[in-house]
Write a protein that holds these residues in place. Structure first.
Motif, PDB file in Angstrom:
ATOM      1  N   ARG A  33       0.831  -1.205   0.000  1.00  0.00           N
ATOM      2  CA  ARG A  33       0.000   0.000   0.000  1.00  0.00           C
ATOM      3  C   ARG A  33       0.864   1.253   0.000  1.00  0.00           C
ATOM      4  O   ARG A  33       1.839   1.348   0.749  1.00  0.00           O
ATOM      5  CB  ARG A  33      -0.898   0.035   1.250  1.00  0.00           C
ATOM      6  CG  ARG A  33      -1.897  -1.085   1.317  1.00  0.00           C
ATOM      7  CD  ARG A  33      -2.662  -1.047   2.628  1.00  0.00           C
ATOM      8  NE  ARG A  33      -3.385   0.209   2.812  1.00  0.00           N
ATOM      9  CZ  ARG A  33      -4.523   0.303   3.469  1.00  0.00           C
ATOM     10  NH1 ARG A  33      -5.091  -0.780   3.994  1.00  0.00           N
ATOM     11  NH2 ARG A  33      -5.118   1.462   3.624  1.00  0.00           N
ATOM     12  N   ASP A  34       0.475   2.226  -0.797  1.00  0.00           N
ATOM     13  CA  ASP A  34       1.117   3.537  -0.761  1.00  0.00           C
ATOM     14  C   ASP A  34       0.550   4.359   0.404  1.00  0.00           C
ATOM     15  O   ASP A  34      -0.505   4.040   0.953  1.00  0.00           O
ATOM     16  CB  ASP A  34       0.864   4.298  -2.071  1.00  0.00           C
ATOM     17  CG  ASP A  34       1.650   3.709  -3.238  1.00  0.00           C
ATOM     18  OD1 ASP A  34       2.785   3.267  -3.011  1.00  0.00           O
ATOM     19  OD2 ASP A  34       1.121   3.702  -4.364  1.00  0.00           O
ATOM     20  N   GLY A  35       1.252   5.443   0.752  1.00  0.00           N
ATOM     21  CA  GLY A  35       0.719   6.403   1.707  1.00  0.00           C
ATOM     22  C   GLY A  35       1.004   6.106   3.157  1.00  0.00           C
ATOM     23  O   GLY A  35       0.502   6.816   4.038  1.00  0.00           O
ATOM     24  N   LEU A  36       1.802   5.068   3.444  1.00  0.00           N
ATOM     25  CA  LEU A  36       2.100   4.743   4.836  1.00  0.00           C
ATOM     26  C   LEU A  36       3.435   5.315   5.292  1.00  0.00           C
ATOM     27  O   LEU A  36       3.751   5.268   6.477  1.00  0.00           O
ATOM     28  CB  LEU A  36       2.097   3.221   5.040  1.00  0.00           C
ATOM     29  CG  LEU A  36       0.796   2.493   4.684  1.00  0.00           C
ATOM     30  CD1 LEU A  36       0.920   1.007   4.998  1.00  0.00           C
ATOM     31  CD2 LEU A  36      -0.404   3.098   5.406  1.00  0.00           C
ATOM     32  N   ARG A  37       4.211   5.878   4.365  1.00  0.00           N
ATOM     33  CA  ARG A  37       5.519   6.407   4.724  1.00  0.00           C
ATOM     34  C   ARG A  37       6.032   7.305   3.619  1.00  0.00           C
ATOM     35  O   ARG A  37       5.512   7.296   2.488  1.00  0.00           O
ATOM     36  CB  ARG A  37       6.518   5.263   4.943  1.00  0.00           C
ATOM     37  CG  ARG A  37       6.720   4.417   3.681  1.00  0.00           C
ATOM     38  CD  ARG A  37       7.651   3.279   3.903  1.00  0.00           C
ATOM     39  NE  ARG A  37       7.897   2.521   2.682  1.00  0.00           N
ATOM     40  CZ  ARG A  37       8.717   1.495   2.601  1.00  0.00           C
ATOM     41  NH1 ARG A  37       9.381   1.098   3.680  1.00  0.00           N
ATOM     42  NH2 ARG A  37       8.900   0.867   1.459  1.00  0.00           N
ATOM     43  N   ASP A  38       7.048   8.085   3.942  1.00  0.00           N
ATOM     44  CA  ASP A  38       7.730   8.942   2.968  1.00  0.00           C
ATOM     45  C   ASP A  38       9.221   8.909   3.261  1.00  0.00           C
ATOM     46  O   ASP A  38       9.642   8.609   4.386  1.00  0.00           O
ATOM     47  CB  ASP A  38       7.249  10.401   3.080  1.00  0.00           C
ATOM     48  CG  ASP A  38       5.950  10.648   2.324  1.00  0.00           C
ATOM     49  OD1 ASP A  38       5.807  10.117   1.208  1.00  0.00           O
ATOM     50  OD2 ASP A  38       5.088  11.359   2.870  1.00  0.00           O
ATOM     51  N   ALA A 210      -1.737   6.333   9.898  1.00  0.00           N
ATOM     52  CA  ALA A 210      -2.245   5.680   8.692  1.00  0.00           C
ATOM     53  C   ALA A 210      -2.105   4.167   8.786  1.00  0.00           C
ATOM     54  O   ALA A 210      -2.992   3.417   8.347  1.00  0.00           O
ATOM     55  CB  ALA A 210      -1.511   6.204   7.457  1.00  0.00           C
ATOM     56  N   ILE A 211      -1.001   3.694   9.359  1.00  0.00           N
ATOM     57  CA  ILE A 211      -0.822   2.247   9.549  1.00  0.00           C
ATOM     58  C   ILE A 211      -1.867   1.719  10.521  1.00  0.00           C
ATOM     59  O   ILE A 211      -2.497   0.681  10.286  1.00  0.00           O
ATOM     60  CB  ILE A 211       0.601   1.943  10.048  1.00  0.00           C
ATOM     61  CG1 ILE A 211       1.638   2.344   9.000  1.00  0.00           C
ATOM     62  CG2 ILE A 211       0.746   0.465  10.400  1.00  0.00           C
ATOM     63  CD1 ILE A 211       3.064   2.284   9.484  1.00  0.00           C
ATOM     64  N   ALA A 212      -2.080   2.447  11.631  1.00  0.00           N
ATOM     65  CA  ALA A 212      -3.067   2.023  12.626  1.00  0.00           C
ATOM     66  C   ALA A 212      -4.463   1.958  12.038  1.00  0.00           C
ATOM     67  O   ALA A 212      -5.281   1.115  12.416  1.00  0.00           O
ATOM     68  CB  ALA A 212      -3.038   2.978  13.818  1.00  0.00           C
TER      69      ALA A 212
END
Length: 401
Positions: A33-38, A210-212
């Motif tokens: 999944r995208d959007g969980l980190r940068d 977002a992960i949670a």
């Protein structure tokens, strides 16, 4: 003995890996999944635009009505550095801040290393101050680490085993805590922790909220392991391997260690212009403040070293960590100036009324440092609005203050 160790090291089986190929490093993501980190340093323009679009919708939902009514919200953010057992300093500050009745609900909290341990509880508020007190005053080295010096040199990846630390993290980072984080994430609040991706040699900022809130079955275990990874001092502590998946379903692993290996203090990538983003979303900026707690003494006590590998190496690494922390505070100060954010920073003073620690996690030292952090907050002399050693102007010799 050196020859024997080197020979055995060459023969050791080590850790078997399935590392991400360089060509797939950008597309392989946790849970696919995208959007969980940068990345914590630079971002591609496409990534910046995507993050801006995501935050625009969140800002409009969170503050649009208030702005339309003519009010300007004031938001506070908290950044917590690394520092091992010195994290007791930051935990004590938060405890005293709560007791003063002036502690804000932070719109965002970010932590690295020991700061990553503090961050979830600081994010959820004063109800978790007792938990932080317990973590930073009731555990000693034997409760958290097990020495594996010989096997680490011969065939391992570290000189200690952090399985006990893993158990302690699991005791406090529970399904209930993860759900509480997810609830706050859905309100638009932000919880970040930093690690270092050793394969890429770059800092990574993880969106724990977002992960949670992802609904993934492995979310709880990933958050626990990321906290352990953020505190995994290279060589001393073992690295953490994070499983990632490509869009076509192939599974690989990434090697993550202490966020302080690449950045001692983090909040957002400097590639994300917070002020411009807010003005684009709301038509105006918000009033913001960032508070930075450096869990380390930036002016270490003078000590005469023995000319031995351990003492020389330890002193050199400590010096590098302090220098990195100072540089990161300057970077955050530059971001704050660019984006019109009020800046407040504190660090452990040169003189601390505590006995020198005698082990990696010394309960007596941590209790003393916890109380000292609290007393420094109570004194009203905790915060500075400029980075360490930064002179905005020359002092006036005629001004007695």
């Amino acid at each position: 003995m050196v020859a024997l160790v080197l020979t055995l090291g060459g023969c050791g089986t080590g850790i078997l890996r399935n590392p991400v190929p360089e060509a797939l490093a950008a597309s392989a993501q946790p849970f696919g999944r995208d959007g969980l980190r940068d990345w914590g340093d630079s971002l591609d323009l496409a990534d910046v635009e995507q993050r801006v679009a995501e935050r625009q919708a969140i800002l409009q939902a969170q503050f649009g009505a208030e702005i339309a009514a003519g009010r300007t919200p004031r938001l506070s953010y908290l950044a917590l550095s690394g520092g091992g057992q010195w994290g007791a300093f930051g935990a004590g500050i938060l405890d005293a801040w709560s007791r003063s009745g002036t502690r804000p609900e932070f719109q965002g909290v970010a932590g690295v290393s020991t700061g990553a341990i503090i961050a979830p509880f600081a994010f959820l508020g004063p109800d978790y101050d007792a938990t932080l007190r317990e973590i930073y005053t009731q555990y000693s080295t034997a409760d958290l680490l097990e020495t594996t010096l010989f096997s680490g040199i011969v065939s391992g990846a570290a000189l200690t085993d952090t399985s006990r630390l893993r158990q302690v993290i699991a005791r406090y980072v529970t399904p209930e805590l993860l759900e509480a984080i997810a609830v706050e994430h859905r309100k638009g609040r932000i919880l970040h922790i930093g690690t270092t991706n050793l394969d890429a040699g770059r800092p990574v900022i993880w969106d724990i909220g977002a992960i949670a809130d992802s609904g993934e079955p492995g979310a709880l275990e990933l958050v626990r392991e990321l906290i352990r990874a953020s505190a995994a001092i290279p060589v001393a502590f073992p690295p953490i391997f994070v499983q990632v998946q490509t869009p076509d379903g192939r599974v690989f692993d990434e090697m993550h260690v202490d966020g302080g290996a690449s950045s001692q203090v983090t909040f957002v990538s400097p590639a994300l212009p917070i002020g411009e983003l807010t003005r684009r979303a709301l038509g105006r900026d918000l009033d913001r403040d960032v508070y930075v707690i450096v869990n380390n003494n930036l002016v270490p006590p003078y000590q005469t070293l023995r000319p031995r590998v351990a003492s020389i190496g330890g002193a050199a690494v400590s010096s590098l960590i302090r220098g990195s922390a100072i540089g990161d505070v300057y970077r955050l100060h530059a971001i704050a100036q660019r984006d019109g954010i009020g800046f407040h920073v504190t660090a452990v003073p040169a003189a601390v009324p505590c006995p020198d620690p005698v082990e990696e996690f010394d309960r007596a030292f941590m209790q003393c440092l916890f109380d000292f952090g609290a007393s420094l907050f109570d004194s009203g002399e905790l915060w500075s609005d400029t980075p360490p050693f930064f002179a905005a102007r020359l002092p006036d010799p005629q001004d007695p203050s």
